[in-house]
Design a protein around this motif. Structure first.
Motif, PDB file in Angstrom:
ATOM      1  N   ARG A 154     -67.251 -28.998   1.808  1.00 35.36           N
ATOM      2  CA  ARG A 154     -67.918 -29.934   2.811  1.00 35.36           C
ATOM      3  C   ARG A 154     -67.535 -31.323   2.413  1.00 35.36           C
ATOM      4  NH1 ARG A 154     -73.249 -29.618   2.023  1.00 35.36           N
ATOM      5  NH2 ARG A 154     -73.123 -31.561   0.997  1.00 35.36           N
ATOM      6  N   SER A 155     -67.672 -31.397   0.835  1.00 33.00           N
ATOM      7  CA  SER A 155     -67.424 -32.721   0.259  1.00 33.00           C
ATOM      8  C   SER A 155     -66.221 -33.306   0.400  1.00 33.00           C
ATOM      9  CB  SER A 155     -67.789 -32.660  -1.256  1.00 33.00           C
ATOM     10  OG  SER A 155     -66.894 -31.794  -2.028  1.00 33.00           O
ATOM     11  N   PHE A 156     -65.208 -32.499   0.455  1.00 31.92           N
ATOM     12  CA  PHE A 156     -63.735 -32.767   0.826  1.00 31.92           C
ATOM     13  C   PHE A 156     -63.399 -33.275   2.280  1.00 31.92           C
ATOM     14  CE2 PHE A 156     -59.214 -31.669   1.843  1.00 31.92           C
ATOM     15  CZ  PHE A 156     -58.547 -32.719   0.857  1.00 31.92           C
ATOM     16  N   TRP A 157     -63.804 -32.508   3.244  1.00 31.85           N
ATOM     17  CA  TRP A 157     -63.380 -32.798   4.350  1.00 31.85           C
ATOM     18  C   TRP A 157     -64.129 -33.947   5.069  1.00 31.85           C
ATOM     19  CZ3 TRP A 157     -66.166 -32.933   8.781  1.00 31.85           C
ATOM     20  CH2 TRP A 157     -67.391 -31.946   9.041  1.00 31.85           C
ATOM     21  N   LEU A 158     -65.139 -34.069   4.571  1.00 27.31           N
ATOM     22  CA  LEU A 158     -66.071 -35.156   4.802  1.00 27.31           C
ATOM     23  C   LEU A 158     -65.552 -36.339   4.127  1.00 27.31           C
ATOM     24  CD1 LEU A 158     -69.992 -33.993   5.301  1.00 27.31           C
ATOM     25  CD2 LEU A 158     -68.316 -34.813   7.061  1.00 27.31           C
ATOM     26  N   GLY A 159     -65.324 -36.330   3.123  1.00 24.50           N
ATOM     27  CA  GLY A 159     -64.857 -37.422   2.270  1.00 24.50           C
ATOM     28  C   GLY A 159     -63.476 -38.089   3.025  1.00 24.50           C
ATOM     29  N   CYS A 160     -62.486 -37.404   3.372  1.00 20.20           N
ATOM     30  CA  CYS A 160     -61.444 -37.407   4.051  1.00 20.20           C
ATOM     31  C   CYS A 160     -61.636 -38.154   5.271  1.00 20.20           C
ATOM     32  CB  CYS A 160     -60.533 -36.217   4.103  1.00 20.20           C
ATOM     33  SG  CYS A 160     -59.845 -35.488   2.768  1.00 20.20           S
ATOM     34  N   LEU A 161     -62.537 -37.824   6.287  1.00 23.44           N
ATOM     35  CA  LEU A 161     -63.178 -38.336   7.701  1.00 23.44           C
ATOM     36  C   LEU A 161     -63.430 -39.730   7.151  1.00 23.44           C
ATOM     37  CD1 LEU A 161     -63.401 -38.208  10.641  1.00 23.44           C
ATOM     38  CD2 LEU A 161     -65.459 -37.082  10.074  1.00 23.44           C
ATOM     39  N   LEU A 162     -64.445 -39.700   6.330  1.00 22.30           N
ATOM     40  CA  LEU A 162     -64.947 -40.991   5.972  1.00 22.30           C
ATOM     41  C   LEU A 162     -64.139 -42.066   5.684  1.00 22.30           C
ATOM     42  CD1 LEU A 162     -68.292 -41.481   3.863  1.00 22.30           C
ATOM     43  CD2 LEU A 162     -66.240 -42.947   3.398  1.00 22.30           C
ATOM     44  N   ILE A 163     -63.044 -41.695   4.701  1.00 19.12           N
ATOM     45  CA  ILE A 163     -62.204 -42.891   4.105  1.00 19.12           C
ATOM     46  C   ILE A 163     -61.304 -43.175   5.293  1.00 19.12           C
ATOM     47  CG2 ILE A 163     -60.031 -41.490   3.165  1.00 19.12           C
ATOM     48  CD1 ILE A 163     -62.231 -44.336   1.453  1.00 19.12           C
ATOM     49  N   LEU A 164     -60.920 -42.188   6.165  1.00 17.10           N
ATOM     50  CA  LEU A 164     -59.967 -42.412   7.294  1.00 17.10           C
ATOM     51  C   LEU A 164     -60.586 -43.650   8.129  1.00 17.10           C
ATOM     52  CD1 LEU A 164     -58.114 -40.221   9.655  1.00 17.10           C
ATOM     53  CD2 LEU A 164     -59.557 -41.904  10.725  1.00 17.10           C
TER      54      LEU A 164
END
Length: 504
Positions: free
Chosen positions: A298-308
């Motif tokens: 979760r921390s990875f895919w949410l972090g990628c979406l957030l930074i996008l």
């Protein structure tokens, strides 16, 4: 928690042992005593590649006049670099994981330095566009190796501190580009000054190459690889999908037909095929270019979406502010760069602080940063209204400083949190994925904000256009804030919310 600690311990050892599904096995290998010197080399290289995203903006008028370039070629000087940069991030990260991060870093940096020389020596706009494409590919090769090397060389609090320094470089390089470009053109002259915007990379590149060979560590998990091992089908599908996704956005001002948006459907189809192919690779002999199991974290895919989403608002601030100050208020390139400097100062200062505090506060720190950015941008729009005319540059200094301080609490902590649970052998492709999110977000944001901004310039004037553009920028930041809050809530509901990173 025990699994997280095992992952962190394995990261500290540089993943020298074999890895299982949850990460590298734990080893007792001591950290590299040269790791901080090696980090300095990585940060200088990262500064060079990211600076070239923004520094060229203020040089475009000089380039157009000096090379008598058509508008379409000028557009590609900017968008071509960003496009090539974004296309190669994930494949280059996978190549570094497989073949070795130091050699891939050095090849990319050498190519970046040579292509910078070719840009400065350009005798035609076509020459410059081609050189910028090569420079973009080289920058996309270097950047994922940096985050992967940080994952490999550091653990725990040291890793957060190292990512804090890298976050400072990201924020400052994006914000200081217009100022540095304006200063170089001021000193070298309007006619030939744009060439020195590229030549400044040469001495830095040569020094970094010499030091990289001595200081950067080997990649223990690397070995000899064949073309088959690098998943050429996956690379082709990913590259085609990202190209189809980014092209209509980076060419939005030049490609007027609505047909361009059909490429988004093409991108969706190709990227769907990419996901299916990569899932099939996991059960076969070919190593996937992007291990889809990363998105189970979760921390990875949410972090990628957030930074996008955040980069969709973050990078557009410099785009429309520079346009407003130079074209609307008739600031010089140097004056416009100075006006944006408070954001750079705030971002650079807060990034280091954020790198230290993220161990203590986790994702809530990112929430605080996003709120600060939102308030700062809203106050910037208000300042333009309250202090019209050329004094607006002074009036927006304090709000931009607040937004910059908030930005420093977003980029660095998010990068640390996003990559915290990624096994070190996958660090290159994971870092490339995160950087690709930044490039995609930047392209979409500039297209969206730019279309609103230019639609208001003629009927309402530059100040109103700037207001409308900032509204769209704030909308992207608010969307990122929603993602950050959702991550905090989900973590608490699952009983996994932590106020410190694993292993600290």
């Amino acid at each position: 928690m025990a699994g997280d600690k095992a992952r962190e311990s394995g990261a500290a050892a540089g993943a020298s042992g074999p890895s299982g599904p949850s990460g590298p096995l734990v080893t007792d290998e001591a950290p590299d005593p040269r790791r901080w010197k090696a980090l300095a080399v990585c940060l200088v290289a990262g500064f060079m590649t990211l600076l070239d995203v923004s520094i060229v903006n203020v040089a475009l008028p000089s380039i157009r006049e000096g090379l008598r370039a058509p508008v379409s070629d000028i557009q590609w000087v900017l968008s071509g670099y960003a496009l090539a940069f974004g296309l190669f991030l994930i494949p280059a990260g996978r190549l570094g994981d497989a073949r070795g991060r130091r050699p891939v870093f050095m090849v990319g940096l050498a190519l970046f330095t040579l292509s910078s020389a070719a840009c400065g020596a350009a005798q035609s706009s076509l020459w410059l566009v081609i050189a910028r494409l090569v420079q973009g590919f080289a920058g996309g090769t270097v950047t994922p190796q940096i985050s992967a090397l940080i994952q490999q060389m550091f653990a725990g609090r040291e890793r957060a501190r190292a990512f804090g320094m890298f976050g400072t470089v990201v924020g400052v390089s994006m914000a200081v580009g217009p100022l540095l470009g304006g200063l170089i053109i001021q000193l070298a002259g309007a006619d030939e000054g744009w060439r020195w915007v590229f030549y400044v990379n040469l001495p830095l590149g040569v020094v970094c190459l010499l030091l990289a060979r001595r200081l950067l560590p080997d990649t223990p998990s690397a070995g000899r690889v064949s073309l088959h091992d690098l998943d050429p089908v996956g690379v082709l599908l990913l590259g085609s999908g990202v190209l189809a996704l980014l092209l209509p956005f980076v060419q939005s001002q030049e490609w007027h037909s609505d047909v361009k948006w059909l490429l988004l459907l093409v991108a969706a189809a190709v990227l769907t095929a990419f996901v299916k192919w990569e899932s099939r690779c996991r059960s076969g002999a070919t190593q996937p270019v992007l291990n889809m199991s990363l998105f189970h974290v979760r921390s990875f895919w949410l972090g990628c979406l957030l930074i996008l989403l955040y980069f969709g608002g973050f990078t557009t601030i410099f785009f429309i502010t520079t346009l407003y100050l130079q074209s609307g208020l008739h600031y010089s390139a140097l004056e416009a760069g100075l006006a944006i400097t408070p954001f750079a100062v705030g971002s650079g200062g807060a990034a280091g602080i954020g790198g230290r505090l993220v161990n203590r506060f986790g994702r809530p720190l990112v929430v605080v940063g996003l709120v600060m950015v939102t308030v700062g941008l809203a106050a910037t729009a208000l300042a333009v209204h309250l202090v019209p005319g050329r004094a607006a540059g002074w009036a927006m200094a304090a709000p931009l400083l607040l937004a910059g301080l908030g930005s420093g609490l977003v980029i660095t902590p998010n990068q640390t949190l996003t990559l915290a649970e990624v096994p070190v052998p996958m660090a290159g492709s994971a870092g490339g994925t995160l950087q690709t999110g930044q490039r995609v977000g930047s392209a979409i944001g500039i297209a969206a904000v730019g279309s609103v901004f230019f639609a208001q310039v003629v009927p309402e004037g530059w100040a109103t256009a700037y207001d409308h553009g900032l509204v769209v920028s704030v909308a992207f930041v608010l969307a990122a804030l929603v993602v950050a809050v959702a991550d905090v809530i989900a973590g608490r509901r699952a009983g996994h919310h932590r106020t410190s990173l694993p292993g600290t």
